[in-house]
Design a protein around this motif. Structure first.
Motif, PDB file in Angstrom:
ATOM      1  N   CYS A   2       0.800  -1.236   0.000  1.00  0.00           N
ATOM      2  CA  CYS A   2       0.000   0.000   0.000  1.00  0.00           C
ATOM      3  C   CYS A   2       0.826   1.277   0.000  1.00  0.00           C
ATOM      4  O   CYS A   2       0.293   2.360  -0.255  1.00  0.00           O
ATOM      5  CB  CYS A   2      -0.955   0.007   1.195  1.00  0.00           C
ATOM      6  N   THR A  17      -2.022  -3.982   8.617  1.00  0.00           N
ATOM      7  CA  THR A  17      -3.356  -3.845   8.020  1.00  0.00           C
ATOM      8  C   THR A  17      -3.451  -4.620   6.718  1.00  0.00           C
ATOM      9  O   THR A  17      -4.419  -5.350   6.478  1.00  0.00           O
ATOM     10  CB  THR A  17      -3.693  -2.359   7.775  1.00  0.00           C
ATOM     11  N   CYS A  18      -2.429  -4.495   5.852  1.00  0.00           N
ATOM     12  CA  CYS A  18      -2.448  -5.214   4.580  1.00  0.00           C
ATOM     13  C   CYS A  18      -2.399  -6.724   4.800  1.00  0.00           C
ATOM     14  O   CYS A  18      -3.135  -7.480   4.154  1.00  0.00           O
ATOM     15  CB  CYS A  18      -1.279  -4.766   3.701  1.00  0.00           C
ATOM     16  N   HIS A  75      -3.453  -8.362   7.264  1.00  0.00           N
ATOM     17  CA  HIS A  75      -4.746  -8.805   7.791  1.00  0.00           C
ATOM     18  C   HIS A  75      -5.804  -8.909   6.695  1.00  0.00           C
ATOM     19  O   HIS A  75      -6.684  -9.776   6.745  1.00  0.00           O
ATOM     20  CB  HIS A  75      -5.217  -7.838   8.879  1.00  0.00           C
ATOM     21  N   HIS A  76      -5.705  -8.021   5.698  1.00  0.00           N
ATOM     22  CA  HIS A  76      -6.760  -7.946   4.684  1.00  0.00           C
ATOM     23  C   HIS A  76      -6.359  -8.524   3.321  1.00  0.00           C
ATOM     24  O   HIS A  76      -7.120  -8.380   2.355  1.00  0.00           O
ATOM     25  CB  HIS A  76      -7.197  -6.491   4.496  1.00  0.00           C
ATOM     26  N   PRO A  97      -6.123 -10.940   0.196  1.00  0.00           N
ATOM     27  CA  PRO A  97      -7.110 -11.909  -0.308  1.00  0.00           C
ATOM     28  C   PRO A  97      -6.536 -13.318  -0.337  1.00  0.00           C
ATOM     29  O   PRO A  97      -6.089 -13.825  -1.361  1.00  0.00           O
ATOM     30  CB  PRO A  97      -7.399 -11.389  -1.719  1.00  0.00           C
ATOM     31  N   SER A 110      -4.940  -4.371  -7.789  1.00  0.00           N
ATOM     32  CA  SER A 110      -5.025  -4.727  -6.373  1.00  0.00           C
ATOM     33  C   SER A 110      -3.665  -4.569  -5.685  1.00  0.00           C
ATOM     34  O   SER A 110      -2.631  -4.364  -6.319  1.00  0.00           O
ATOM     35  CB  SER A 110      -5.500  -6.173  -6.229  1.00  0.00           C
TER      36      SER A 110
END
Length: 230
Positions: free
Chosen positions: A22, A36-37, A39-40, A42, A77
Motif C-alpha cells: 500500500c 493492516t495489509c 490482515h486484509h 485476499p 489490487s
C-alpha cells in the motif's frame, strides 16, 4: 500504471521501510508489509482444500501431489503491487517476506513436512542479468527459512526465452512453454519436492516444469505460487 504505482516505485527507491502493498510507512516490527495489509490480503486458503481451483487445472494433464497459492491476484489490487515490486522494481526481499508468511501457515500440514527440496521455476539467464535475481527463487528462499528445506537451483533450468504469455489462452500458453525447460538428475535424494512460481494463471509454465522433473524420476511434486489469477 496509475499514479499510485509510480509513487510506490519512486518511494521504494529512497524509503525502503514502506509497505510494498500500500505504500504506507512501516513501524519497526513490520517487514515489507503493514499489519493492516497482511490482515486484509485476499488469501486463497487453497492448502485447506485438496480439490481447489488451482489443483483442478492439472487434473488429466499431469500428476501433482498438491497445488496451492497464497493470494488471489486481481488487476489494480495490492497483490498486483506486490508482484510488481518483486518482478520489476528490484525488491527481492518482497519474495522472501511472502515466502516466510506463507510458510508459517503451511508448516503444520503434512504435504509441506519432510520435503527433500524446493525448486523455483527458472527464468532465462537474460532475465537474470536484467533483473538481478529470479523472483521465484526469492519466494523459495523465504519458504525454506521456515520449512527448513533446501532450495535446489541445480535441477531445473530454462533452455529458451519465449514470448510473453499474457495474451495467450491455456493451449497457447502450453504450446509456448513446450521444450522450454529441462532437468538433470540430482546427485542427492530428491523424491518429494515443492515446485514454486510467482503468479499462476493457467498453470502452463508449471505443467512444462512438472513434465521435465518427472522425466528424471521425481514423482511427488507439490506446486505452490505466490498468487493465483482468478
Amino acid at each position: 500504471m496509475g499514479l499510485g504505482q509510480y509513487i510506490r516505485d519512486f518511494s521504494s527507491m529512497f524509503f525502503p521501510n514502506i509497505c510494498q502493498a500500500c505504500g504506507k510507512l512501516l513501524n519497526v516490527k513490520e517487514d515489507c508489509f503493514c499489519t493492516t495489509c497482511v490482515h486484509h490480503f485476499p488469501y486463497t486458503n487453497f492448502h485447506l482444500q485438496p480439490d481447489n481451483t488451482l489443483a483442478k487445472q492439472f487434473w488429466g494433464r499431469v500428476n501433482v501431489s498438491s497445488a496451492s497459492a497464497f493470494l488471489y491476484f486481481n488487476k489494480g489490487s495490492k497483490v498486483q503491487n506486490i508482484v510488481h515490486q518483486l518482478k520489476y522494481n528490484k525488491q527481492p526481499q518482497v519474495g522472501v517476506a511472502i515466502g516466510k508468511l506463507y510458510a508459517q501457515e503451511l508448516k503444520q500440514f503434512p504435504d509441506y513436512q519432510n520435503l527433500d527440496g524446493i525448486i523455483p521455476v527458472p527464468i532465462h539467464p537474460h532475465k537474470i542479468k536484467k533483473r538481478g535475481y529470479n523472483q521465484s527463487e526469492q519466494f523459495a528462499l523465504g519458504l525454506a527459512q521456515v520449512l527448513n528445506t533446501p532450495v535446489c537451483t541445480d535441477i531445473l533450468y530454462r533452455t529458451e526465452e519465449r514470448e510473453s504469455q499474457a495474451t495467450k489462452n491455456r493451449i497457447g500458453r502450453f504450446e509456448n512453454m513446450q521444450k522450454v525447460f529441462n532437468a538433470v538428475p540430482a546427485n542427492y535424494a530428491l523424491e518429494n519436492v515443492l515446485l514454486v512460481d510467482d503468479t499462476i494463471t493457467t498453470g502452463a509454465t508449471l505443467e512444462a516444469c512438472i513434465m521435465a522433473l518427472q522425466n528424471i524420476g521425481i514423482k511427488n511434486i507439490h506446486v505452490l505460487g505466490i498468487a493465483f489469477t482468478q
